[in-house]
Design a protein around this motif. Structure first.
Motif, PDB file in Angstrom:
ATOM      1  N   VAL A 117       6.206  -1.950 -19.433  1.00  0.00           N
ATOM      2  CA  VAL A 117       7.422  -2.296 -18.695  1.00  0.00           C
ATOM      3  C   VAL A 117       8.594  -1.569 -19.344  1.00  0.00           C
ATOM      4  N   SER A 118       9.257  -0.725 -18.555  1.00  0.00           N
ATOM      5  CA  SER A 118      10.402   0.005 -19.094  1.00  0.00           C
ATOM      6  C   SER A 118      11.727  -0.670 -18.742  1.00  0.00           C
ATOM      7  N   ARG A 119      11.804  -1.355 -17.621  1.00  0.00           N
ATOM      8  CA  ARG A 119      13.016  -2.077 -17.211  1.00  0.00           C
ATOM      9  C   ARG A 119      12.638  -3.220 -16.287  1.00  0.00           C
ATOM     10  N   VAL A 120      13.303  -4.335 -16.433  1.00  0.00           N
ATOM     11  CA  VAL A 120      13.196  -5.418 -15.462  1.00  0.00           C
ATOM     12  C   VAL A 120      14.414  -5.271 -14.561  1.00  0.00           C
ATOM     13  N   VAL A 121      14.182  -5.026 -13.276  1.00  0.00           N
ATOM     14  CA  VAL A 121      15.270  -4.787 -12.332  1.00  0.00           C
ATOM     15  C   VAL A 121      15.760  -6.102 -11.750  1.00  0.00           C
ATOM     16  N   GLU A 122      14.854  -6.935 -11.295  1.00  0.00           N
ATOM     17  CA  GLU A 122      15.148  -8.272 -10.798  1.00  0.00           C
ATOM     18  C   GLU A 122      13.850  -9.061 -10.735  1.00  0.00           C
ATOM     19  N   LYS A 123      13.863 -10.282 -10.242  1.00  0.00           N
ATOM     20  CA  LYS A 123      12.710 -11.166 -10.413  1.00  0.00           C
ATOM     21  C   LYS A 123      11.402 -10.662  -9.812  1.00  0.00           C
ATOM     22  N   ARG A 124      11.431  -9.778  -8.815  1.00  0.00           N
ATOM     23  CA  ARG A 124      10.193  -9.269  -8.232  1.00  0.00           C
ATOM     24  C   ARG A 124      10.043  -7.753  -8.351  1.00  0.00           C
ATOM     25  N   VAL A 125      10.974  -7.107  -9.025  1.00  0.00           N
ATOM     26  CA  VAL A 125      10.931  -5.650  -9.144  1.00  0.00           C
ATOM     27  C   VAL A 125      11.149  -5.266 -10.602  1.00  0.00           C
ATOM     28  N   LEU A 126      10.299  -4.398 -11.087  1.00  0.00           N
ATOM     29  CA  LEU A 126      10.504  -3.836 -12.418  1.00  0.00           C
ATOM     30  C   LEU A 126      10.149  -2.365 -12.391  1.00  0.00           C
ATOM     31  N   MET A 127      10.410  -1.709 -13.495  1.00  0.00           N
ATOM     32  CA  MET A 127      10.025  -0.313 -13.662  1.00  0.00           C
ATOM     33  C   MET A 127       9.024  -0.254 -14.802  1.00  0.00           C
ATOM     34  N   LEU A 128       8.085   0.642 -14.662  1.00  0.00           N
ATOM     35  CA  LEU A 128       7.124   0.824 -15.737  1.00  0.00           C
ATOM     36  C   LEU A 128       6.962   2.293 -16.046  1.00  0.00           C
ATOM     37  N   ASN A 136       0.870  18.127  -9.689  1.00  0.00           N
ATOM     38  CA  ASN A 136       0.260  19.453  -9.576  1.00  0.00           C
ATOM     39  C   ASN A 136      -1.240  19.348  -9.325  1.00  0.00           C
ATOM     40  N   GLY A 137      -1.627  18.362  -8.533  1.00  0.00           N
ATOM     41  CA  GLY A 137      -3.020  18.203  -8.148  1.00  0.00           C
ATOM     42  C   GLY A 137      -3.915  17.525  -9.165  1.00  0.00           C
ATOM     43  N   GLU A 138      -3.373  17.080 -10.293  1.00  0.00           N
ATOM     44  CA  GLU A 138      -4.230  16.443 -11.305  1.00  0.00           C
ATOM     45  C   GLU A 138      -3.659  15.116 -11.786  1.00  0.00           C
ATOM     46  N   ARG A 139      -4.546  14.236 -12.166  1.00  0.00           N
ATOM     47  CA  ARG A 139      -4.159  12.943 -12.721  1.00  0.00           C
ATOM     48  C   ARG A 139      -3.975  13.065 -14.234  1.00  0.00           C
ATOM     49  N   GLY A 140      -3.419  12.023 -14.820  1.00  0.00           N
ATOM     50  CA  GLY A 140      -3.321  11.951 -16.263  1.00  0.00           C
ATOM     51  C   GLY A 140      -1.913  12.055 -16.802  1.00  0.00           C
ATOM     52  N   HIS A 141      -1.007  12.593 -16.014  1.00  0.00           N
ATOM     53  CA  HIS A 141       0.359  12.804 -16.487  1.00  0.00           C
ATOM     54  C   HIS A 141       1.106  11.488 -16.682  1.00  0.00           C
ATOM     55  N   ALA A 142       2.055  11.514 -17.601  1.00  0.00           N
ATOM     56  CA  ALA A 142       2.941  10.373 -17.820  1.00  0.00           C
ATOM     57  C   ALA A 142       4.002  10.340 -16.730  1.00  0.00           C
ATOM     58  N   GLU A 143       4.407   9.129 -16.362  1.00  0.00           N
ATOM     59  CA  GLU A 143       5.495   8.912 -15.405  1.00  0.00           C
ATOM     60  C   GLU A 143       6.417   7.864 -15.994  1.00  0.00           C
ATOM     61  N   GLN A 144       7.703   8.108 -15.885  1.00  0.00           N
ATOM     62  CA  GLN A 144       8.698   7.217 -16.483  1.00  0.00           C
ATOM     63  C   GLN A 144       9.461   6.465 -15.396  1.00  0.00           C
ATOM     64  N   ASP A 145       9.674   5.153 -15.626  1.00  0.00           N
ATOM     65  CA  ASP A 145      10.518   4.318 -14.766  1.00  0.00           C
ATOM     66  C   ASP A 145      10.088   4.330 -13.300  1.00  0.00           C
ATOM     67  N   VAL A 146       8.814   4.077 -13.038  1.00  0.00           N
ATOM     68  CA  VAL A 146       8.346   3.980 -11.651  1.00  0.00           C
ATOM     69  C   VAL A 146       8.388   2.511 -11.209  1.00  0.00           C
ATOM     70  N   THR A 147       8.542   2.310  -9.922  1.00  0.00           N
ATOM     71  CA  THR A 147       8.714   0.971  -9.360  1.00  0.00           C
ATOM     72  C   THR A 147       7.394   0.203  -9.330  1.00  0.00           C
ATOM     73  N   LEU A 148       7.480  -1.062  -9.725  1.00  0.00           N
ATOM     74  CA  LEU A 148       6.382  -2.006  -9.589  1.00  0.00           C
ATOM     75  C   LEU A 148       6.954  -3.211  -8.859  1.00  0.00           C
ATOM     76  N   TYR A 149       6.272  -3.653  -7.818  1.00  0.00           N
ATOM     77  CA  TYR A 149       6.771  -4.712  -6.950  1.00  0.00           C
ATOM     78  C   TYR A 149       5.777  -5.872  -6.943  1.00  0.00           C
ATOM     79  N   ASP A 150       6.256  -7.050  -7.265  1.00  0.00           N
ATOM     80  CA  ASP A 150       5.435  -8.268  -7.250  1.00  0.00           C
ATOM     81  C   ASP A 150       5.271  -8.717  -5.800  1.00  0.00           C
ATOM     82  N   VAL A 151       4.049  -8.665  -5.294  1.00  0.00           N
ATOM     83  CA  VAL A 151       3.769  -9.105  -3.923  1.00  0.00           C
ATOM     84  C   VAL A 151       2.939 -10.389  -3.903  1.00  0.00           C
ATOM     85  N   SER A 152       2.831 -11.044  -5.053  1.00  0.00           N
ATOM     86  CA  SER A 152       2.037 -12.268  -5.126  1.00  0.00           C
ATOM     87  C   SER A 152       2.724 -13.385  -4.341  1.00  0.00           C
ATOM     88  N   PRO A 153       1.944 -14.229  -3.664  1.00  0.00           N
ATOM     89  CA  PRO A 153       2.541 -15.306  -2.856  1.00  0.00           C
ATOM     90  C   PRO A 153       3.381 -16.297  -3.674  1.00  0.00           C
TER      91      PRO A 153
END
Length: 185
Positions: free
Chosen positions: A88-99, A108-125
């Protein structure tokens, strides 16, 4: 300053060993999510990502509320045969954070790279972070999959300096979560 330089030196040494190439930053990493999460969070757990939740029991605090620097543990599924871990890189609000994580989107067509501050959304009921959607570079927005989550492992506070950007896009994270069709425009 001395601590930051030491952390950068350790990250570069780790990346040299892990990739065989000297890297300037943890964000230059290309490889699996586990070594990346371990280095970025300071949580010393080894083994497949799906095993981290049980391994943390009694060693690290665990819970279901996101905190900056915590490792989120994705459960093992047919799509995630080894699970996934991210920091977790940032907590944006109660259902959204960045990781910040590695080995999720293709670059570039390949997996494995690092990504910074991407959105994660809580969709749990029940708003308990047990099911999430993750930003996916290939679709330039939240991916179509919903992933089950075990919870968060809380470290002791030693995280990599590159865990989050100086000015992350909070508005973009909220738009990704609550107005996903906006990414298609």
């Amino acid at each position: 300053m001395r601590t930051t330089l030491r952390a950068l030196s350790l990250a570069a040494a780790f990346l040299t060993v892990a990739t065989g190439v000297e890297a300037r930053s943890l964000l230059d990493y290309v490889g699996q999510c586990v070594p990346f999460a371990r280095e970025a969070s300071g949580i010393a757990i080894y083994g497949d990502a799906w095993t981290w939740w049980d391994q943390a029991d009694g060693r690290y605090a665990r819970g279901h509320k996101p905190r900056q620097g915590a490792v989120i543990v994705f459960a093992k599924t047919d799509r995630l045969r080894l699970g996934h871990v991210a920091v977790v890189s940032r907590v944006v609000e109660k259902r959204v954070l960045m990781l910040t994580h590695a080995n999720w989107s293709r670059q570039n067509g390949e997996r494995g790279h690092a990504e910074q501050d991407v959105t994660l959304y809580d969709v749990s009921p029940r708003n308990d972070w047990s099911s999430v959607k993750v930003w996916y570079r290939d679709s330039n927005g939240l991916g179509g999959g919903i992933y089950p989550v075990e919870g968060f492992i809380y470290g002791t506070g030693r995280t990599a300096p590159e865990l989050t950007a100086r000015n992350p896009d909070y508005v973009g994270a909220l738009i990704d979560a609550y107005v996903p069709e906006a990414a298609a425009r």
